[in-house]
Design an enzyme around this catalytic site. Structure first.
Site, PDB file in Angstrom:
ATOM      1  CE1 TYR A 144       5.513  -1.660  -0.977  1.00  0.00           C
ATOM      2  CE2 TYR A 144       6.693  -1.555  -3.109  1.00  0.00           C
ATOM      3  CZ  TYR A 144       5.788  -2.020  -2.159  1.00  0.00           C
ATOM      4  OH  TYR A 144       4.600  -3.065  -2.756  1.00  0.00           O
ATOM      5  CG  ASP A 240       4.006   6.072   1.919  1.00  0.00           C
ATOM      6  OD1 ASP A 240       4.104   5.212   1.020  1.00  0.00           O
ATOM      7  OD2 ASP A 240       3.178   5.898   2.636  1.00  0.00           O
ATOM      8  CE  LYS A 268       3.411  -1.104   6.016  1.00  0.00           C
ATOM      9  NZ  LYS A 268       3.666  -2.403   5.629  1.00  0.00           N
TER      10      LYS A 268
HETATM   11  P1  KE4 Z   1       0.268  -2.208   0.961  1.00  0.00           P
HETATM   12  O1  KE4 Z   1      -0.276  -1.808  -0.475  1.00  0.00           O
HETATM   13  O2  KE4 Z   1       1.284  -3.196   1.120  1.00  0.00           O
HETATM   14  O3  KE4 Z   1      -0.720  -2.145   2.073  1.00  0.00           O
HETATM   15  O4  KE4 Z   1       0.930  -0.617   1.428  1.00  0.00           O
HETATM   16  C1  KE4 Z   1       2.119  -0.041   0.566  1.00  0.00           C
HETATM   17  C2  KE4 Z   1       3.106   0.472   1.265  1.00  0.00           C
HETATM   18  C3  KE4 Z   1       2.921   1.645   1.113  1.00  0.00           C
HETATM   19  N1  KE4 Z   1       3.975   2.656   1.745  1.00  0.00           N
HETATM   20  C4  KE4 Z   1       4.699   2.314   2.573  1.00  0.00           C
HETATM   21  C5  KE4 Z   1       5.657   3.389   3.344  1.00  0.00           C
HETATM   22  C6  KE4 Z   1       4.986   0.723   2.965  1.00  0.00           C
HETATM   23  O5  KE4 Z   1       5.845   0.559   3.815  1.00  0.00           O
HETATM   24  C7  KE4 Z   1       4.128  -0.031   2.155  1.00  0.00           C
HETATM   25  C8  KE4 Z   1       4.062  -1.406   2.169  1.00  0.00           C
HETATM   26  N2  KE4 Z   1       5.248  -1.995   3.128  1.00  0.00           N
HETATM   27  C9  KE4 Z   1       5.665  -3.103   2.901  1.00  0.00           C
HETATM   28  C10 KE4 Z   1       6.812  -3.488   3.613  1.00  0.00           C
HETATM   29  N3  KE4 Z   1       7.985  -2.816   3.450  1.00  0.00           N
HETATM   30  C11 KE4 Z   1       4.612  -4.369   2.691  1.00  0.00           C
HETATM   31  C12 KE4 Z   1       4.955  -5.625   3.043  1.00  0.00           C
HETATM   32  C13 KE4 Z   1       4.866  -6.286   1.788  1.00  0.00           C
HETATM   33  O6  KE4 Z   1       5.018  -5.838   0.445  1.00  0.00           O
HETATM   34  O7  KE4 Z   1       4.552  -7.621   1.687  1.00  0.00           O
END
Ligand code: KE4
Length: 430
Positions: A144, A240, A268
């Site tokens: 993801y 990533d 994050k």
């Molecule tokens: P954001 O766009 O949510 O800030 O980041 C996306 C992203 C990109 N790459 C990795 C490895 C990530 O884990 C994430 C986002 N992680 C999720 C939790 N697995 C965010 C929580 C959510 O979607 O509410």
């Protein structure tokens, strides 16, 4: 447990927001039950609108490595806010955070700040395509990387929990440019390169996957093989590190494993809980980004002083090696204790841990190496265990396809209390 106010809030929120939430995984659909509406958070704890306190192992999905509402982060935000929160013009705080990132993350020579991990990965892909002149990208099943169109193909995290790893609304003509392979299957990657020779701009991978649950891509040499294949094929390797960056080591997975990507995506922790993402890497590549080069990317609130200050106060405290030593000790004790508790309770389980991020998988498989292995876990048991732990006042990620995070604020007493709660929750969930 009294959840009267959360229930009322969820009903009202559901009238106004899709699923009653602003990010799908928060809706508890995978585990069932009513999401808790949080009133406040401090250190290792969150308190919901019914006054129930939880030991929190989600930490806003990773950012809160110092614990919630760290005094220095709050003081920094408050002081900065008094002078204006966003200028839409350069400010010195952007330089200070960039200096920290370039100094801490081994492969980053030049960095661009954005406002989320999604923006970071979306921009890094465009840069890889612009730099190589190639259109196809390769990701992994269950990986993801945020919700940019081309990355919602066999995606993990929340997408995996709704059985729609391939989101509606992504044009087939666009999705076909995204190639996928199982994690830890280097022969599948080799086949993709052979079948798409000269067409693959990049591989994007979580070097410590957290969105399939935590996986190990290092011990068996898989990450090193990806590096070698990208060099051989003229493709860029994108790490990533939105989740594992600053988490598994001050310099992220690339520091921990000594494997250097061409581009790194961050999020994050870099914002300390405020919206900050970033992508960076070799100067030769990053200078392709506007206004230095032809690859366009922009953002109204990128580099705003408020978010920059939160990131500075957070990252500067992560320069202290003692923090990672303590995180390692507490996380090992918790992770090993949970597995021992499962064994004691006669519950089949295994897990993967790197530093203060880990996942316990409920399965009789000896180990879990890819997305399909996670799908074969006892996902129903996970849901029962999750809710039993919630009733015990322990807040875990509401999905088997996620990671648990320990913060610097978690005490030994918190770890003990969590292990005691887990023993009771396992008995309830069985
Ligand atoms: P954001 O766009 O949510 O800030 O980041 C996306 C992203 C990109 N790459 C990795 C490895 C990530 O884990 C994430 C986002 N992680 C999720 C939790 N697995 C965010 C929580 C959510 O979607 O509410």
């Amino acid at each position: 447990m009294n959840i009267e106010h959360s229930t009322a809030d969820f009903q009202q929120a559901s009238k106004l927001l899709p699923g009653g939430v602003n990010s799908p995984v928060r809706a508890f659909k995978f585990v069932g039950g009513t999401p808790r509406f949080i009133a406040s958070a401090q250190g290792a704890y969150m308190t919901d609108v019914d006054g129930q306190r939880y030991i929190d192992y989600v930490g806003s999905w990773g950012p809160m490595i110092l614990g919630h509402a760290h005094p220095a982060v709050i003081a920094g935000i408050s002081e900065t806010a008094a002078h204006g929160v966003s200028f839409g013009a350069p400010c010195e705080l952007e330089i200070q955070l960039a200096e920290l990132v370039v100094d801490m993350v081994p492969s980053i020579e030049v960095v661009r700040f954005v406002n989320s991990g999604t923006e970071a990965t979306m921009s890094a892909l465009r840069l890889a395509r612009g730099f190589t002149g190639r259109d196809k990208i390769l990701k992994f099943e269950g990986g993801y990387h945020g919700h940019a169109d081309g990355l919602l193909v066999k995606a993990g995290s929340g997408a995996a929990t709704f059985g729609v790893p391939d989101s509606a609304g992504v044009p087939a003509d666009y999705a076909k440019l995204t190639l996928t392979c199982p994690l830890n299957d280097i022969e599948a990657v080799r086949r993709q390169f052979a079948e798409n020779s000269g067409e693959i701009a990049c591989i994007i991978v979580e070097p410590v996957p957290g969105n399939t649950g935590v996986m190990d891509l290092y011990s068996n040499g898989f990450l090193a093989e990806l590096r070698q294949l990208c060099d051989q094929e003229g493709a860029l390797l994108i790490f990533d590190e939105v989740m594992c960056g600053f988490r598994v080591a001050p310099g992220g997975a690339q520091e921990r494993f000594g494997i250097m990507p061409d581009l790194t995506c961050l999020g994050k922790i870099i914002g300390g809980g405020l919206p900050v993402g970033a992508y960076g890497g070799k100067e030769e590549i990053m200078r392709q980004i506007a206004p230095d080069g032809p690859v366009y990317q922009a953002g109204t609130l990128s580099g705003n002083p408020l978010a920059m200050r939160a990131g500075i106060e957070t990252l500067s405290r992560l320069r202290d090696p003692e923090i990672y030593q303590q995180l390692e000790a507490k996380s090992a004790r918790l992770f090993d204790g949970l597995l021992a508790g499962c064994k004691e309770a006669g519950v089949a389980a295994c897990g993967n841990r790197f530093g203060s991020m880990f996942t316990v998988f409920f399965t009789d498989q000896p180990s879990v190496h890819c997305f399909n292995d996670v799908c074969a876990c006892d996902l129903a048991f996970f849901g029962r265990f999750f809710n039993a732990m919630l009733d015990e006042g322990v807040y875990l990620a509401p999905s088997q396809f996620e990671a648990a995070f320990v913060s610097a604020a978690h005490s030994d007493a918190d770890i003990d209390a969590t292990l005691e709660a887990a023993a009771r929750a396992l008995a309830v969930a069985r």
